[in-house]
Design a protein around this motif. Structure first.
Motif, PDB file in Angstrom:
ATOM      1  N   PHE A   1       0.756  -1.245   0.218  1.00 34.24           N
ATOM      2  CA  PHE A   1      -0.036  -0.087   0.070  1.00 34.24           C
ATOM      3  C   PHE A   1       0.884   1.326   0.212  1.00 34.24           C
ATOM      4  O   PHE A   1       0.598   2.230  -0.764  1.00 34.24           O
ATOM      5  CB  PHE A   1      -0.969  -0.130   1.361  1.00 34.24           C
ATOM      6  N   VAL A   2       1.927   1.305   0.885  1.00 39.72           N
ATOM      7  CA  VAL A   2       2.742   2.452   0.915  1.00 39.72           C
ATOM      8  C   VAL A   2       3.678   2.579  -0.256  1.00 39.72           C
ATOM      9  O   VAL A   2       3.920   3.632  -0.775  1.00 39.72           O
ATOM     10  CB  VAL A   2       3.658   2.319   2.201  1.00 39.72           C
ATOM     11  N   LEU A   3       4.252   1.366  -0.699  1.00 37.53           N
ATOM     12  CA  LEU A   3       4.897   1.318  -1.832  1.00 37.53           C
ATOM     13  C   LEU A   3       4.129   2.042  -3.081  1.00 37.53           C
ATOM     14  O   LEU A   3       4.685   2.700  -3.906  1.00 37.53           O
ATOM     15  CB  LEU A   3       5.535   0.161  -2.329  1.00 37.53           C
ATOM     16  N   ALA A   4       3.011   1.610  -3.079  1.00 35.99           N
ATOM     17  CA  ALA A   4       1.940   2.059  -4.283  1.00 35.99           C
ATOM     18  C   ALA A   4       1.791   3.697  -4.282  1.00 35.99           C
ATOM     19  O   ALA A   4       2.121   4.464  -5.291  1.00 35.99           O
ATOM     20  CB  ALA A   4       0.624   1.404  -4.153  1.00 35.99           C
ATOM     21  N   GLU A   5       1.557   4.139  -2.974  1.00 40.96           N
ATOM     22  CA  GLU A   5       1.459   5.540  -2.933  1.00 40.96           C
ATOM     23  C   GLU A   5       2.851   6.269  -3.164  1.00 40.96           C
ATOM     24  O   GLU A   5       2.792   7.406  -3.746  1.00 40.96           O
ATOM     25  CB  GLU A   5       1.177   5.714  -1.133  1.00 40.96           C
ATOM     26  N   LEU A   6       3.675   5.589  -2.741  1.00 42.39           N
ATOM     27  CA  LEU A   6       5.143   6.331  -3.224  1.00 42.39           C
ATOM     28  C   LEU A   6       5.476   6.133  -4.622  1.00 42.39           C
ATOM     29  O   LEU A   6       5.855   7.264  -5.332  1.00 42.39           O
ATOM     30  CB  LEU A   6       6.385   5.341  -2.558  1.00 42.39           C
ATOM     31  N   ARG A   7       5.045   5.239  -5.327  1.00 44.92           N
ATOM     32  CA  ARG A   7       5.185   4.951  -6.831  1.00 44.92           C
ATOM     33  C   ARG A   7       4.446   6.380  -7.415  1.00 44.92           C
ATOM     34  O   ARG A   7       4.996   6.992  -8.256  1.00 44.92           O
ATOM     35  CB  ARG A   7       4.881   3.635  -7.362  1.00 44.92           C
ATOM     36  N   THR A   8       3.011   6.385  -7.065  1.00 45.24           N
ATOM     37  CA  THR A   8       2.353   7.420  -7.713  1.00 45.24           C
ATOM     38  C   THR A   8       2.820   8.743  -7.285  1.00 45.24           C
ATOM     39  O   THR A   8       3.098   9.900  -8.220  1.00 45.24           O
ATOM     40  CB  THR A   8       0.839   7.274  -7.340  1.00 45.24           C
ATOM     41  N   THR A   9       3.297   8.953  -6.277  1.00 48.93           N
ATOM     42  CA  THR A   9       3.913  10.183  -5.845  1.00 48.93           C
ATOM     43  C   THR A   9       5.058  10.758  -6.510  1.00 48.93           C
ATOM     44  O   THR A   9       5.184  11.666  -7.107  1.00 48.93           O
ATOM     45  CB  THR A   9       4.004  10.356  -4.246  1.00 48.93           C
ATOM     46  N   ILE A  10       6.045   9.693  -6.575  1.00 48.44           N
ATOM     47  CA  ILE A  10       7.401   9.910  -7.191  1.00 48.44           C
ATOM     48  C   ILE A  10       6.976  10.359  -8.867  1.00 48.44           C
ATOM     49  O   ILE A  10       7.348  11.471  -9.381  1.00 48.44           O
ATOM     50  CB  ILE A  10       8.259   8.644  -7.237  1.00 48.44           C
ATOM     51  N   LYS A  11       6.084   9.616  -9.568  1.00 53.66           N
ATOM     52  CA  LYS A  11       5.500   9.709 -10.778  1.00 53.66           C
ATOM     53  C   LYS A  11       4.924  11.141 -11.122  1.00 53.66           C
ATOM     54  O   LYS A  11       5.279  11.642 -12.115  1.00 53.66           O
ATOM     55  CB  LYS A  11       4.590   8.659 -11.296  1.00 53.66           C
ATOM     56  N   LYS A  12       4.008  11.643 -10.077  1.00 50.49           N
ATOM     57  CA  LYS A  12       3.265  12.808 -10.263  1.00 50.49           C
ATOM     58  C   LYS A  12       3.759  13.967  -9.736  1.00 50.49           C
ATOM     59  O   LYS A  12       3.163  14.899  -9.753  1.00 50.49           O
ATOM     60  CB  LYS A  12       1.789  12.623  -9.863  1.00 50.49           C
ATOM     61  N   ILE A  13       4.720  13.854  -8.679  1.00 53.29           N
ATOM     62  CA  ILE A  13       5.218  14.990  -8.058  1.00 53.29           C
ATOM     63  C   ILE A  13       5.410  16.291  -8.812  1.00 53.29           C
ATOM     64  O   ILE A  13       4.920  17.322  -8.308  1.00 53.29           O
ATOM     65  CB  ILE A  13       6.319  14.714  -7.033  1.00 53.29           C
ATOM     66  N   LYS A  14       6.142  16.214  -9.867  1.00 50.60           N
ATOM     67  CA  LYS A  14       6.206  17.602 -10.519  1.00 50.60           C
ATOM     68  C   LYS A  14       5.067  18.146 -11.047  1.00 50.60           C
ATOM     69  O   LYS A  14       4.757  19.382 -10.947  1.00 50.60           O
ATOM     70  CB  LYS A  14       7.294  17.262 -11.747  1.00 50.60           C
ATOM     71  N   TYR A  15       4.058  17.335 -11.342  1.00 48.72           N
ATOM     72  CA  TYR A  15       2.841  17.773 -12.024  1.00 48.72           C
ATOM     73  C   TYR A  15       2.132  18.547 -10.790  1.00 48.72           C
ATOM     74  O   TYR A  15       1.396  19.409 -10.813  1.00 48.72           O
ATOM     75  CB  TYR A  15       2.020  16.802 -12.700  1.00 48.72           C
ATOM     76  N   TRP A  16       1.911  17.558  -9.740  1.00 49.14           N
ATOM     77  CA  TRP A  16       1.208  18.136  -8.398  1.00 49.14           C
ATOM     78  C   TRP A  16       1.595  19.324  -7.929  1.00 49.14           C
ATOM     79  O   TRP A  16       1.134  20.160  -7.332  1.00 49.14           O
ATOM     80  CB  TRP A  16       1.295  16.904  -7.104  1.00 49.14           C
ATOM     81  N   ALA A  17       2.889  19.403  -7.834  1.00 52.64           N
ATOM     82  CA  ALA A  17       3.744  20.550  -7.187  1.00 52.64           C
ATOM     83  C   ALA A  17       3.758  21.917  -8.062  1.00 52.64           C
ATOM     84  O   ALA A  17       3.852  23.016  -7.589  1.00 52.64           O
ATOM     85  CB  ALA A  17       5.014  20.393  -6.835  1.00 52.64           C
ATOM     86  N   SER A  18       3.394  21.736  -9.293  1.00 51.45           N
ATOM     87  CA  SER A  18       3.305  23.040 -10.255  1.00 51.45           C
ATOM     88  C   SER A  18       1.973  23.833 -10.049  1.00 51.45           C
ATOM     89  O   SER A  18       1.112  23.385  -9.594  1.00 51.45           O
ATOM     90  CB  SER A  18       3.023  22.394 -11.750  1.00 51.45           C
ATOM     91  N   PRO A  19       2.373  25.077 -10.312  1.00 51.73           N
ATOM     92  CA  PRO A  19       1.130  25.863  -9.988  1.00 51.73           C
ATOM     93  C   PRO A  19      -0.122  25.568 -10.978  1.00 51.73           C
ATOM     94  O   PRO A  19       0.367  25.165 -12.246  1.00 51.73           O
ATOM     95  CB  PRO A  19       1.781  27.323 -10.468  1.00 51.73           C
ATOM     96  N   GLU A  20      -1.143  25.495 -10.686  1.00 49.03           N
ATOM     97  CA  GLU A  20      -2.288  25.121 -11.408  1.00 49.03           C
ATOM     98  C   GLU A  20      -3.237  26.078 -11.867  1.00 49.03           C
ATOM     99  O   GLU A  20      -3.564  27.105 -11.253  1.00 49.03           O
ATOM    100  CB  GLU A  20      -3.233  24.292 -10.149  1.00 49.03           C
ATOM    101  N   ARG A  21      -3.515  26.320 -13.171  1.00 46.41           N
ATOM    102  CA  ARG A  21      -4.015  27.427 -13.707  1.00 46.41           C
ATOM    103  C   ARG A  21      -5.554  27.291 -13.678  1.00 46.41           C
ATOM    104  O   ARG A  21      -6.216  26.030 -13.882  1.00 46.41           O
ATOM    105  CB  ARG A  21      -3.607  27.439 -15.095  1.00 46.41           C
ATOM    106  N   LYS A  22      -6.223  28.407 -13.266  1.00 46.43           N
ATOM    107  CA  LYS A  22      -7.674  28.315 -13.244  1.00 46.43           C
ATOM    108  C   LYS A  22      -8.206  29.059 -14.153  1.00 46.43           C
ATOM    109  O   LYS A  22      -7.488  30.254 -14.528  1.00 46.43           O
ATOM    110  CB  LYS A  22      -8.026  28.724 -11.775  1.00 46.43           C
TER     111      LYS A  22
END
Ligand code: NAD
Length: 454
Positions: free
Chosen positions: A62-83
């Motif tokens: 469960f934790v490794l899955a959370e890590l895998r997704t986070t590592i994959k998406k971190i750059k996108y999640w951390a970027s400013p989100e345009r509205k």
């Protein structure tokens, strides 16, 4: 507190704002957890004989899955989100900046001691915070390996583990944090919330509740029993979203009880104490408390116990009195009360007897009935024709409401939860509409139409 001061200095150095640094740290964490997957299972087994399958599925994987997704998406999640921008501010571009809060305190419980310590830590770090993690003292082997992993991966000014019990927890709560993430009982949740209020610190409180499972006369009884037995006796009933009590239509009660008994035996055999697939209650205090809940109850199945290793068999109880200890608070153990209902008013009476639960389950073939329950009662989350599985989809928010908690997490939601959502409008200089400035010359009839521009 020295470590907190160090973490504040480290945060102020802006190092944690570097997304590449966060990602590298999470990759190191992934490596150290993967290396120790067997040792973690061994530690949790030593703590309360949690079956290895359950540890792999619900803790490390469960934790490794959370890590895998986070590592994959971190750059996108951390970027400013345009509205999309408002015409009122034209010309502008509008954004949400994800700003880490700063110093985060995570306090974990013992029932999923690895998952519930690491899942919040991962998202807090991913979002650019520093973390002090306090694991539960009730699972000392897991607490030790948690400290070993964190100390291997992190410098203490970035993340650290402080082991200990209630006193340590209270000392930590006396400090000023930028965010507190707490998983545990509603009773301690209140204490945490009070401490946080002193500094207006934002919190997530992942608490417990008395989760009903409702079974109507159209339900597929055999399958319902199979799924309830799995969700209830997994981790020996010590799961925050497990069924607490069953409300079953009186016409199908006898059939359900037979099916529950059969499935318990199918899962754990005739000699459940010898089954390697059945955990123990975590310690003597919790075990003795559960035993007192059985006093004076009509036991339909189980009830056997062994003081030597806190073994309590999967136990079915018939029609407990609402005044009994069993029906007062969350059971959080392998005891399953079965209560018959005849009308929807009976269901209502039982459910509204308690605070808003963390989970509610409905077994029925009638869509109308399913929807009626979902829309009539407030609870954290749940499932139709199954139990517990809502936790497995990281696209769904996981959390309580009212007495069962504040806030929700998993997947991207966790990242956003540990980030302040900073609203920013970037305005252009080449045009400046004169209309908002005094002297106000716009005809009032036009001002009354402004709503169309928002
Ligand atoms: P708990 O509230 O007793 O302890 C949780 C943590 O709080 C531990 O680290 C403990 O050291 C600390 N603590 C205990 N008493 C304290 C006090 N007086 N002041 C400050 N800190 C204190 O909970 P528990 O027994 O470890 O876990 C079981 C409870 O957690 C159940 O109610 C269960 O439903 C709930 N839970 C909720 C979730 C969820 O995700 N919502 C998940 C797991 C467990």
């Amino acid at each position: 507190m020295e470590v907190l001061e160090k973490q504040r200095e480290f945060f102020a150095s802006q190092k944690t704002k570097d997304v590449a640094f966060r990602k590298k740290t999470l990759q190191r964490l992934q490596k150290e957890i993967t290396l120790r997957e067997d040792a973690i299972a061994e530690a949790i087994y030593k703590d309360f004989k949690k079956p290895k399958f359950e540890t792999l599925a619900a803790e490390t994987q469960f934790v490794l899955a959370e890590l895998r997704t986070t590592i994959k998406k971190i750059k996108y999640w951390a970027s400013p989100e345009r509205k999309s921008a408002s015409l009122l501010n034209w010309p502008s571009s509008d954004w949400i900046y994800k700003e880490p809060y700063g110093a985060v305190l995570v306090i974990a419980p013992w029932n999923y001691p690895f998952q519930l310590a690491f899942a919040p830590l991962i998202s807090a770090i991913a979002a650019g915070n520093t973390v002090v993690l306090k694991p539960s003292e009730a699972t000392p082997h897991t607490s030790a390996i948690t400290a070993e992993i964190i100390n291997t991966v992190f410098e203490p000014e970035h993340a650290t583990v402080i082991e200990g019990g209630v006193e340590v927890s209270q000392r930590l709560l006396n400090e000023q944090w930028d965010y507190i993430f707490f998983t545990g009982s509603s009773r301690v949740g209140q204490i945490v919330y009070e401490s946080a209020a002193k500094h207006l610190t934002p919190v997530t409180l992942e608490l417990g509740g008395k989760n009903p499972t409702i079974i109507d006369e159209t339900a597929a009884i055999n399958l319902a029993a199979k799924r309830i037995v799995w969700g209830k006796f997994l981790n020996a009933g010590q799961t925050c979203i497990a069924t607490d009590y069953i409300l079953v239509h009186t016409n199908v009660k006898a059939k359900l009880i037979e099916a529950l008994k059969q499935h318990i035996t199918k899962c754990y055999g005739e000699n459940i104490q010898e089954s390697s697939d059945y955990a123990r209650t975590v310690n003597a205090e919790h075990y003795n408390n559960l035993k007192t809940m059985l006093e004076g109850q009509e036991i339909l199945f189980g009830g056997e116990c062994n003081d030597k290793d806190n073994y309590l068999a999967p136990t079915l109880v018939n029609e407990p009195s609402l005044d009994s200890k069993l029906m007062h608070g969350e059971i959080f153990g392998p005891i399953l009360p079965i209560i018959a209902y005849e009308t929807e008013a009976d269901i209502r009476k039982h459910i509204l007897n308690y605070g808003k639960p963390l989970a509610t389950y409905v077994f029925s073939k009638r869509k109308k009935f399913q929807e009626k329950i979902l829309n009539s009662y407030s609870f954290g989350g749940g499932a139709i024709n199954d139990t517990v599985i809502q936790i497995t989809n990281k696209n769904l928010p996981f959390g309580g409401v009212g007495a069962s908690g504040i806030g929700a997490y998993h997947g991207r939601l966790s990242f956003d939860m540990f980030s302040h959502q900073k609203a920013i409008i970037k305005k252009a200089n080449w045009f400046d509409a004169p209309l908002r400035y005094p002297p106000y010359n716009l005809p009032m009839q036009l001002v009354k139409k402004i709503k169309h521009l928002f």
